[in-house]
Design an enzyme around this catalytic site. Structure first.
Site, PDB file in Angstrom:
ATOM      1  N   SER A   1      -4.719   3.321 -68.679  1.00  0.00           N
ATOM      2  CA  SER A   1      -6.223   3.061 -68.913  1.00  0.00           C
ATOM      3  C   SER A   1      -7.146   4.200 -68.764  1.00  0.00           C
ATOM      4  CB  SER A   1      -6.800   1.836 -68.567  1.00  0.00           C
ATOM      5  OG  SER A   1      -7.752   1.225 -69.202  1.00  0.00           O
TER       6      SER A   1
ATOM      7  N   GLY B   1     -14.943  -2.719 -73.305  1.00  0.00           N
ATOM      8  CA  GLY B   1     -14.122  -1.957 -72.201  1.00  0.00           C
ATOM      9  C   GLY B   1     -12.725  -1.404 -72.984  1.00  0.00           C
ATOM     10  N   SER B   2     -12.043  -1.271 -71.962  1.00  0.00           N
ATOM     11  CA  SER B   2     -10.589  -0.725 -72.243  1.00  0.00           C
ATOM     12  C   SER B   2      -9.627  -1.447 -73.153  1.00  0.00           C
ATOM     13  CB  SER B   2      -9.689  -0.518 -70.883  1.00  0.00           C
ATOM     14  OG  SER B   2     -10.302   0.324 -70.152  1.00  0.00           O
ATOM     15  N   THR B   3      -9.860  -2.750 -73.546  1.00  0.00           N
ATOM     16  CA  THR B   3      -9.000  -3.418 -74.414  1.00  0.00           C
ATOM     17  C   THR B   3      -9.541  -2.972 -75.650  1.00  0.00           C
ATOM     18  OG1 THR B   3     -10.837  -5.341 -74.542  1.00  0.00           O
ATOM     19  CG2 THR B   3      -9.175  -5.558 -73.169  1.00  0.00           C
TER      20      THR B   3
END
Length: 580
Positions: A348, A292-294
């Site tokens: 994000s 995901g966003s990481t």
């Protein structure tokens, strides 16, 4: 009546006696002459018994030398079935079965002499010396004890998924106990001794010995106190959120050392059979998930170095974005937003990240992901270290490149993600993650491990820009103000990734992977902490459920390592772009 000649009778008798004596003499010659060697060897074999002499298994210790896994003195209870009195077999079997929880019928079988005439039968292993003395003091004829060793784990389940366990055969069954089994185990020896019919050693009998060679020990980079804190914090949050599982990893970005590696649910290595086999592994290196966003920091790095994007580059971010047959959304509905690239990362935004990713080619994006360590094992050397899944560019179809840009359609492990942020924290240089500080010989002398390999992934200036942008994530305008630590500048990133539902192979009903990963102090990074929660039920945003664990563990680690507070305030990150 005619009498027989007595002389004749005497001669016949003498002939018969001579014949019998000749038979005895022939047999004697056969036994003592022709076949004497064979019979002598058979007699020795009947008296000779081989006893295994186990080697002392090397210890596994924390960075300060405190034991994680160690070997202690123990006893094996054995029987000489020939010496065991028939009337006592049932009583002995019953007594040992009740003392050690063994099968009485199986014990009785071992206590009964067989045609093989085995004079040494092992009944119970890994018995504490005091309990072994209790058995021998009962005075059962033919029952004795010999020295052996037993593996113990003083911290119980502390770092159990790193250490693993030793099975009933004396071999490692998981973790480092398994992958380093040959080195830890050493080489067993043996001894052959001759025993009399009464079970006593024959003083001048054959006595051969091959001495055991002790195993080497392992010194880890794990900090015992920080490991305990990480394990305690993630266990509490998994329980509080109803998550399926959780992991925490703490690293030193400067040298790649893993300071803590915790996962829950876990197990007690001394009683591993009481836990499900699924809990024996190490999720930090074995469990794959969509980041995901990481993962957006990799896209950001590519856009900045190969696409001319800067933290101040403006982006007009619509509420939805359609590419081919797929419409993309952000986590929360919104109208048109005018964000800087720093604002895209701080908030994000999936859509903003896609727009930035279009400044580079698919091949360039792939190359940066590989450079950061996606699609290859981390090199840490732990069993099951997964490569994750990153398909080659020629296998990207349709909208893959857009989903990959914000962390979907790619699978990673927690350690791979932590390594990405350690690379940014280390000024753009990736140091191979490592957890083994060195090996110990049987005298306790430490031989340090070789220096881990390193490579430059991005420019130092790019790493500095990314760090400032990641500080914006923990600001009041970002997605993780819960990660702020009083007195310290914190840089980090949230991740809230939908999990694929295997029933429909879609994202509906699959739950979430909630993540926060960051480092501190941001101006001089010395620690990286990542928190991963799988399928939390009470809240699922990374900034909501994972960031508080990050704060808890990072605060403890900073204090434990006596890292001084930041001497400056975080720079102002412009979130919104000017538009007219």
């Amino acid at each position: 009546m005619i009498r027989r000649d007595p002389v004749k009778r005497l001669n016949v008798g003498l002939v018969l006696v001579a014949f019998v004596l000749s038979l005895f003499a022939g047999r004697l010659v056969q036994l003592q002459g022709i076949e004497s060697k064979g019979y002598a060897e058979a007699a020795v074999r009947q008296r000779l018994n081989r006893i295994d002499l186990p080697a002392v298994r090397g210890p596994i210790s924390f960075a300060d030398g405190q034991p994680l896994a160690m070997t202690v003195d123990a006893r094996v209870i054995y029987a000489d079935p020939v010496m065991v009195e028939a009337g006592q077999r049932q009583r002995i079997a019953s007594t040992l079965a009740s003392m050690f929880g063994l099968d009485q019928a199986e014990l009785l079988k071992k206590l009964t002499p067989s045609s093989k005439m085995n004079r040494y039968v092992e009944l119970v292993h890994h018995v504490e010396p005091d309990r072994a003395r209790m058995v021998t003091q009962m005075g059962f004829k033919g029952i004795g004890s010999l020295q052996e060793y037993r593996r113990v784990y003083p911290g119980g389940d502390l770092a159990a998924n790193v250490a693993g366990f030793v099975n009933s055969n004396g071999d490692g069954g998981a973790g480092l106990e398994s992958s380093m089994n040959t080195m830890l185990k050493g080489k067993s020896g043996w001894q052959k001794v001759e025993l009399s019919e009464t079970g006593q050693r024959i003083p001048m009998g054959e006595d051969e010995m091959s001495k055991p060679i002790p195993g080497k020990g392992i010194r880890l980079t794990l900090d015992r106190d920080i490991q305990w804190k990480a394990q305690d914090a993630i266990a509490k949050q998994v329980k509080a959120t109803g998550a399926q599982s959780g992991s925490v990893i703490v690293m030193d970005p400067r040298n790649g050392q893993v300071i803590a590696m915790a996962t829950t649910p876990t197990f007690d290595p001394a009683h591993y059979l009481k836990s499900p086999e699924a809990n024996w592994g190490n999720r930090v290196v074995q469990e794959g998930f969509e980041p995901g966003s990481t993962s957006k920091v990799i896209t950001a790095a590519a856009a900045m170095e190969a696409g001319g994007v800067t933290p101040a580059t403006p982006f007009t971010v619509p509420g939805t974005l359609t590419r081919y047959d797929r419409t993309f959304h952000d986590s929360e509905a919104h109208g048109i937003e005018h964000l800087t690239f720093g604002g895209v990362l701080a908030k994000s935004s999936n859509i903003g990240t896609i727009l930035a990713s279009e400044r580079v080619t698919a091949t360039q994006l792939y190359q940066y992901m590989r450079a950061f360590g996606y699609g290859e094992d981390t090199g840490i050397g732990l069993p099951g270290d997964s490569e994750g899944i990153l398909k080659p560019v020629d296998q990207w179809w349709g909208t893959d490149r857009y989903a990959i840009a914000f962390g979907q359609s790619v699978s990673v492990t927690a350690l791979q993600v932590a390594s990405v942020y350690a690379t940014i924290a280390n000024g753009g240089v990736r140091v191979t993650p490592n957890i083994i500080a060195g090996t110990l010989d049987d005298k306790g002398t430490l031989t340090p491990s070789a220096r881990p390999s390193s490579r430059r992934v991005i420019k130092q200036s790019t790493a500095s820009d990314l760090t400032r942008m990641l500080e914006g994530v923990t600001s009041k305008d970002g997605t993780a103000p819960e990660a702020q630590i009083s007195g310290y500048r914190v840089a980090g990133k949230t991740g809230t990734a939908q999990k694929v539902n295997p029933d429909c192979r879609c994202y509906t009903g699959g739950g979430y992977t909630s993540t926060f990963v960051g480092f501190a102090p941001a101006e001089n990074p010395q620690l990286v902490v990542e928190v991963v929660l799988q399928k939390p039920q009470k809240g699922y945003y990374g900034g909501e459920v994972a960031a508080p664990v990050f704060k808890d563990v990072m605060s403890f680690a900073l204090q434990s390592r006596r890292i001084p507070p930041s001497g400056s305030k975080s720079p102002k990150i412009r979130i919104y772009a000017d538009h007219r």
